[in-house]
Write a protein that holds these residues in place. Structure first.
Motif, PDB file in Angstrom:
ATOM      1  N   GLU A   1       1.076  -8.462  60.935  1.00 20.07           N
ATOM      2  CA  GLU A   1       1.190  -7.427  61.980  1.00 20.07           C
ATOM      3  C   GLU A   1       0.505  -7.693  63.549  1.00 20.07           C
ATOM      4  O   GLU A   1       1.165  -7.477  64.117  1.00 20.07           O
ATOM      5  CB  GLU A   1       0.352  -6.165  61.467  1.00 20.07           C
ATOM      6  CG  GLU A   1       1.104  -5.289  60.236  1.00 20.07           C
ATOM      7  CD  GLU A   1       0.642  -3.866  60.047  1.00 20.07           C
ATOM      8  OE1 GLU A   1       0.311  -3.072  60.966  1.00 20.07           O
ATOM      9  OE2 GLU A   1       0.209  -3.415  58.998  1.00 20.07           O
TER      10      GLU A   1
ATOM     11  N   GLN B   1       2.811 -10.111  65.159  1.00 18.19           N
ATOM     12  CA  GLN B   1       4.312  -9.240  65.748  1.00 18.19           C
ATOM     13  C   GLN B   1       3.567  -8.649  67.133  1.00 18.19           C
ATOM     14  O   GLN B   1       4.310  -8.785  68.064  1.00 18.19           O
ATOM     15  CB  GLN B   1       4.518  -8.297  64.761  1.00 18.19           C
ATOM     16  CG  GLN B   1       5.246  -9.068  63.637  1.00 18.19           C
ATOM     17  CD  GLN B   1       5.943  -8.024  62.579  1.00 18.19           C
ATOM     18  OE1 GLN B   1       5.145  -7.374  62.003  1.00 18.19           O
ATOM     19  NE2 GLN B   1       7.012  -7.747  62.518  1.00 18.19           N
ATOM     20  N   ILE B   2       2.497  -8.343  67.131  1.00 17.97           N
ATOM     21  CA  ILE B   2       1.726  -7.680  68.247  1.00 17.97           C
ATOM     22  C   ILE B   2       1.743  -8.734  69.386  1.00 17.97           C
ATOM     23  O   ILE B   2       2.250  -8.605  70.459  1.00 17.97           O
ATOM     24  CB  ILE B   2       0.377  -7.032  68.181  1.00 17.97           C
ATOM     25  CG1 ILE B   2       0.566  -5.682  66.981  1.00 17.97           C
ATOM     26  CG2 ILE B   2       0.012  -6.366  69.363  1.00 17.97           C
ATOM     27  CD1 ILE B   2      -0.471  -5.173  66.580  1.00 17.97           C
TER      28      ILE B   2
ATOM     29  N   SER C   1      -8.297   5.244  56.422  1.00 16.85           N
ATOM     30  CA  SER C   1      -7.345   4.567  57.171  1.00 16.85           C
ATOM     31  C   SER C   1      -6.959   5.522  58.402  1.00 16.85           C
ATOM     32  O   SER C   1      -6.523   6.495  58.044  1.00 16.85           O
ATOM     33  CB  SER C   1      -6.503   3.844  56.681  1.00 16.85           C
ATOM     34  OG  SER C   1      -5.736   2.446  57.322  1.00 16.85           O
TER      35      SER C   1
ATOM     36  N   MET D   1      11.750  -3.487  69.538  1.00 17.32           N
ATOM     37  CA  MET D   1      10.848  -4.311  68.542  1.00 17.32           C
ATOM     38  C   MET D   1      10.521  -3.611  67.311  1.00 17.32           C
ATOM     39  O   MET D   1      10.330  -2.370  67.472  1.00 17.32           O
ATOM     40  CB  MET D   1       9.524  -4.609  69.329  1.00 17.32           C
ATOM     41  CG  MET D   1       8.600  -5.414  68.674  1.00 17.32           C
ATOM     42  SD  MET D   1       7.012  -4.695  69.137  1.00 17.32           S
ATOM     43  CE  MET D   1       6.068  -5.030  67.728  1.00 17.32           C
TER      44      MET D   1
ATOM     45  N   ILE E   1       8.028  -2.916  64.095  1.00 14.65           N
ATOM     46  CA  ILE E   1       6.805  -3.261  63.581  1.00 14.65           C
ATOM     47  C   ILE E   1       6.924  -2.614  62.258  1.00 14.65           C
ATOM     48  O   ILE E   1       7.376  -1.620  61.902  1.00 14.65           O
ATOM     49  CB  ILE E   1       5.723  -2.344  64.339  1.00 14.65           C
ATOM     50  CG1 ILE E   1       5.379  -3.030  65.838  1.00 14.65           C
ATOM     51  CG2 ILE E   1       4.413  -2.341  63.652  1.00 14.65           C
ATOM     52  CD1 ILE E   1       4.494  -4.290  65.810  1.00 14.65           C
ATOM     53  N   PRO E   2       5.950  -3.237  61.114  1.00 16.03           N
ATOM     54  CA  PRO E   2       6.117  -2.737  59.889  1.00 16.03           C
ATOM     55  C   PRO E   2       5.816  -1.106  59.906  1.00 16.03           C
ATOM     56  O   PRO E   2       4.952  -0.637  60.654  1.00 16.03           O
ATOM     57  CB  PRO E   2       4.886  -3.408  59.022  1.00 16.03           C
ATOM     58  CG  PRO E   2       4.749  -4.720  59.748  1.00 16.03           C
ATOM     59  CD  PRO E   2       5.015  -4.104  61.421  1.00 16.03           C
TER      60      PRO E   2
ATOM     61  N   VAL F   1      -4.324  -1.626  60.691  1.00 14.72           N
ATOM     62  CA  VAL F   1      -3.266  -2.512  59.309  1.00 14.72           C
ATOM     63  C   VAL F   1      -3.651  -1.938  58.055  1.00 14.72           C
ATOM     64  O   VAL F   1      -4.739  -1.259  57.774  1.00 14.72           O
ATOM     65  CB  VAL F   1      -3.946  -3.816  59.733  1.00 14.72           C
ATOM     66  CG1 VAL F   1      -3.324  -4.489  58.356  1.00 14.72           C
ATOM     67  CG2 VAL F   1      -3.588  -4.531  60.859  1.00 14.72           C
TER      68      VAL F   1
ATOM     69  N   PHE G   1      -0.699   6.864  53.644  1.00 18.50           N
ATOM     70  CA  PHE G   1      -1.937   5.983  54.060  1.00 18.50           C
ATOM     71  C   PHE G   1      -3.184   6.067  53.097  1.00 18.50           C
ATOM     72  O   PHE G   1      -3.454   7.360  52.775  1.00 18.50           O
ATOM     73  CB  PHE G   1      -2.021   6.212  55.514  1.00 18.50           C
ATOM     74  CG  PHE G   1      -2.391   5.125  56.472  1.00 18.50           C
ATOM     75  CD1 PHE G   1      -1.519   3.953  56.056  1.00 18.50           C
ATOM     76  CD2 PHE G   1      -2.955   5.124  57.697  1.00 18.50           C
ATOM     77  CE1 PHE G   1      -1.603   2.733  56.785  1.00 18.50           C
ATOM     78  CE2 PHE G   1      -3.034   4.129  58.419  1.00 18.50           C
ATOM     79  CZ  PHE G   1      -2.353   2.934  58.180  1.00 18.50           C
TER      80      PHE G   1
END
Lengths: 318, 318, 318, 318, 318, 318
Positions: free
Chosen positions: E107, E110-111, C17, C1, C3-4, E90, C13
């Motif tokens: 996001e 997708q989870i 965060s 899978m 994920i971004p 996120v 970042f």
């Protein structure tokens, strides 16, 4: 010249924005024609423990930005029903309690003479005396609903001082400003200097509802008794924020643990609906001891309840 | 009806008393005839670390009560020399940086058009862009004296966002709002995202005086260079409070250690005497991170210096 | 899978965060192959005044989010040059200083054995002893550059306790962990228990540069003397945040007024460029006494300087 | 009955432990035989902005636990050289500035009559007047070294009040308590109500050293001038904590930015070595606005310097 | 290489120690196989009063160190029963609410697609909209249990903005994400902009239980009604921390006095046992306005209750 | 020499004034003849989360200035009925829990031997063990009324440490200090490390009244059960301030949400009237995490209730 709509009166503006008058009411000393004037009394020289209440009016005004305008439980929009003005502050004299009292008495009397109701923002509780003087001159002896942790009926404080935040109601009774058959002290608690503190308050004629009695009676029976005593007399509300527990109102000068929740006091105030409220004060908010402004937010909401009660009375008359 | 003298404009009133406009200047949106308008921009949506600058204008106004009125080192009483008004706040849109910028640009342009100088109180530094847009429309390309810990000349932030508190000066240069021969960045320091941060600022034309260079040069030589570059060009001052060390200005969003003392920055501002200052801003004061209001007290004093400089210019012209 | 892209390592970042490891370095106990391990030691049981330093490592990690990555004065990007890991915290025993010291000694020795340099985040200064034990086992007697307001060379504290935050350097000298010809104490000041406090430190071999001497010498001459003494010996840096004035570093346990500014200490650290730094610690950050995190922001920047110095050494070798 | 050694006088006890008298000096009103009495004056009714200084004496006492006892730069252990007592607090009257002044004057005069020197802990600066009255009665006209951001030589404040924290030195000069040829004001800065504030101070005879002049002169030349003027006259030191920058001393009532560092003021005080100090005060510490106690820690250290100077004088006489 | 057991997952480690993920769950974006992902959404750009909720996820994670692991009233150890991961945050876009919503929606979708339940940590309440979008895509129209002081069903805010923290539930109902027959608002109170605020919420289909009704009904009857309405529908819990009184939860953006105690809300959440909870959020924790972390400690406990409910469901299925 | 009446014992002095002993009781180690000694134990080395309780005794003493002296609900003036002394603090050893326990045991035993009752001010809850040891030596096995959020009956903490703030009551039961038939834990709640935490407490013999059971029973039935179990046995009260909700008592080390209000705990304590109280402690007040001193004010009031109960017993005997 045209500038985009200011919107800084009324609650269309966001709470973080604009100049802080109470509820964004216009700031003016032209009181004629107003229904209610909000009057600050930034005096904290008569407190026996923590000072700081001189910043009470400013902090309450700032947090009043959050009062969106409509009181749902009472069904009234006081800033629409009433013409409310923010008078600003009385010019107090920090070094001299009597000069301060004189200034309060004179200025508030002049406002009241114009048939404008006054809600005073303290400052410490010593200011209740000149406020009662001004109101009694206009309305005669007053019914008084007094929310507090302390009776404030000492004879003297700081040695032999007659004027302090511990003595205003004895002075007021001596000066025949209060109709003691309609004088209720609600929320009294905490250690006192002796057995005589309560005894003397009772001897002066107060109906004292201690926190223990209040918790036992429940709100409905307290309200019943208030209404029975006050009936249709002109009534003045004086609310020391320390009537409420320090968890809900930490920002005050002489905190007493084991008090009301803010929910309980909101319910008590709303229950005063229909009484002939002629004025009131909210005192002892001490912002340097507040955190996250929760005390001044509470105080601004309590003043909002005062306004709502007065607005309902106006609607009923019309 | 006559009420005792209000005294709540001017500094006769005590600092703890009354409604908080900047320096007790009258709050009005009628700007015609004013020399300077204080304009709040309570927007903090473009900050990369700690928010809270939305309360900057309110806190700076409150602490401006302490500005007794006369600037001793400069020998001027700006509130007497100038007609200062407090315009209140631009109506910002927290969820939308461009809508906010648009509102700032429109409202400030209208004020400037009336030949009123604007001193803007932030809010985060993203607001410098619409402020520069409004001023450049009136005055043409601007000399800019930019006090900051950070160059704020990134191309994008938060992914690919062009408008943030890290990008305003690149945008402004791209939009030809700044005369880069007279663009000085003063106090730059701290880690950056790479070597390119400084390189790009220099490539855009900035004269960057890092804190290390500033400490080496000393104030007199910095002022000499500023004056040489700015000469008689119309100059805009933009001061990010984080140019000053967090010991002196803890209440800000992205503190950088190792900065100027407040004494140094006061001396720098006073040294700008005689420059043709057409406007300015003071940004990034974040009251929730302030303590004892020392940051907002400092900010209100810095704005007082701006006003003093403008007042001196007015006196010299007259 | 898929994920971004996580982006929560590295400084892409935003600082508000993500999970807080030091500088967003990977959190792992697999130390092999790393250049530097950041190791927290959350022990505050040996402090003589205000506790709270147990939260030092956590607060420093959190504020390290602001370290954008590139050190401009030194021209190096330590997180790119070095493989830095965040080891997490040693499992300390609050009720037992010796058990804590044992744990520090064992864990840090194992890391060092893998040719990984350790930068320890305190915790109170008592932890310097096991840190020096671990380093001396690997490197032999150490040159030590010791920034502090206090000599920390008492024989006992709390009655007859040999292990406290006031004794580590006497113990270390007794245990022959320090090369006293290259042991400098910098920034010493404030009242002591008697004349003997300084005398004993000198008798143990320390070169004590009091704050008064430091202010007189200036940074260049202090650095000259450090370099003369340390030369190419393996050097350990131990920095008690109270070496810096409480205006800049209020969040500490035993503040001493009249200390260095943060700018001065940053300059001193950068001046150590080229020395053979084998490890270091930064201790006595006490977050409950910090405000607006200015102390932990400063501490994270000082650790960033440590990393930068080590990175420069690595570059020079390559 | 024998209980293990109390140790709660003297600095053997840890700073977090025990009852807080100043420097653990014995608390007594038996002053005969003492060299110095520490006297608290918890009055804050005369301040023009933030109250709270009533808690100054308590906070300074608490932080004095950190004063380990020996002054290294001056080479003296004042608590050993001198018999110091903590007198406790004068019984002030919050509602009445004159009653408070009377109490201070009476009690301090009685202490001084016993040849005990007094160091008073404020409280706001209005208390300097009765302190000067008591000292001048004993010693005649006094040389006065006055550290402050403000001249405190207004004629009136709060309308027409003669007694406030802005007027004590005019009153004292009018009452011929001060030898104006030896009256220095040091650290003056910030906005004033007009040009006349400085002019009037100068007209009264003060030698005013503004912060700008002080920064230009340097400490050595300031000390030279102090010594030239004071010579061997009996000298009283009055130190308003706001003489020091708010970064170092945030906990005060009317902060002024751009002041001294604590290091500078420590150096100035130590430089007074040898002067004939007959008494002093340290005023305007406002604990509700302090953070992490850095202001009261500073204040307790400054009082420690006063004691050290007096101790040196005693040693020199013996 | 072997290093002593890390122990920094699981609650064996002391709460003051180690890296802060929620409940020390592993930090990973590999969600497959997990039961629940904790997802931070550090966005506070859509709040109408105090910002700061961007630090909500970080503060809640930090205080989750105190969650020792076993829920006694519910008899379950959620971190053992469930595979919980901490996804991190996120990547929000502070300057653009819609970009932020897009990121959350993508996001979280997708989870969820991986059959992992999401508990989101706000951030302001605007984020409930993309969270509901993501959940409705997976589960169809949702039953929603909404704890709040405010209905959050305005049409626009900040002028004509459709997306703010005051509008998410109107948008969600318009977008048919909510099964309004099973949509309950609990704890509503405080002034509103007019009578229409409640009317419009009701017109949209909400079952509004104001604080007054809630206090009258008691917890058992509230729970009965929730269960009757929700039955076995997929239910999403959205909890604005301002549903709880500011005494218990001061750290929030738009506090309303007179709310639930934390005990009441804990009982309400535990009473949801057996409902088919498919996801949830906890929003509006604003750490800069918290004190002693009591709000984030409360929030982490409430999330622990969410996890416990989900764990019980898993146990019942197995 | 005569100095005006000191008045700094007794409550005639104002609360902001004077040296802080508990209730202005005389500070002495001459315990003979006293009824009650207040004994501070400033040790916080055994806490599992936030340290700071070392300042508990000092903060409680300071806030005890507000205890005017007369207990109205119980009708007693404990400082008049009893001879109360403030013993000061036991000399604890921060680095060594067992040395601390030894010191507490020895000093308290000596006080008790003189037929003086001890009320100890913590410090963390680990100190209950030596306090119970000292009391059991004098009185035999003790009935114990234990207010707490946590059972504190772990076997070990911090790895294999037997002595911590999580283990004292298991140790005490093992050492046969407690009559488990009269051992009640009241207010227990919050997550635990597993199901076994409660099971083990019950297996040791505790009657655990969780917060849920307490809220269900109501105060009268709790008090009934306490009295049935304790009867006329010598009873020791140990009150962890975290038994009370963090809204009312934020200043503590391991807060648990959903606890008692202060009103409830005051009522519970007053309900213990008539029990044979031989000693007690009040622990875990952590001033650095308090705000506006509400926790230490509460604590001083709770100690006032202890004293009142003991005073009533004395009156009944006489």
């Amino acid at each position: 010249m045209m500038i985009p709509s200011p919107k800084d009166t009324g609650f269309e503006f966001q709470p973080y924005s604009g100049i802080c008058t109470f509820g964004r009411a216009p700031h003016t000393r032209e009181v004629s024609g107003a229904d209610v004037a909000i009057v600050g009394v930034p005096y904290d020289g008569a407190t026996s423990y923590r000072s700081g209440a001189r910043f009470g009016p400013r902090a309450i005004r700032e947090q009043s930005m959050l009062l969106w305008g409509y009181n749902n439980p009472l069904g009234v929009a006081p800033f629409k029903t009433l013409k409310v003005i923010d008078y600003g502050d009385v010019e107090v004299v920090p070094v001299d309690v009597l000069a301060t009292h004189g200034a309060v008495n004179v200025e508030v009397s002049q406002i009241i003479k114009e048939n404008v109701k006054v809600i005073a923002l303290g400052g410490d509780h010593s200011i209740a005396l000149p406020l009662l003087q001004a109101h009694a001159r206009k309305y005669g002896r007053l019914a008084v609903i007094h929310f507090d942790a302390h009776p404030d009926t000492w004879d003297t404080e700081f040695g032999q001082q007659k004027f302090s935040h511990g003595t205003p109601f004895r002075r007021a009774i001596e000066q025949r400003l209060i109709d003691t058959s309609a004088y209720l002290q609600i929320g009294i608690r905490g250690p006192t200097s002796g057995k005589q503190d309560y005894e003397e308050a009772l001897a002066l004629g107060a109906r004292m509802i201690t926190i223990d009695e209040a918790m036992g009676l429940g709100l409905a029976r307290i309200l019943k008794e208030i209404k029975d005593r006050v009936a249709d007399k002109p009534v003045y509300i004086t609310l020391d924020i320390d009537s409420i527990d320090p968890a809900f109102a930490p920002g005050t000068g002489t905190p007493e643990v084991g008090g009301f929740s803010s929910y309980q006091v909101l319910q008590l105030l709303r229950g005063l609906k229909g009484l002939n409220i002629v004025g009131g004060d909210l005192v002892e908010v001490s912002p340097p001891y507040d955190h996250s402004n929760i005390t001044s937010i509470l105080a601004s909401n309590l003043v909002f309840e005062y306004l709502s009660l007065i607005a309902l009375n106006k609607l009923n008359v019309e």
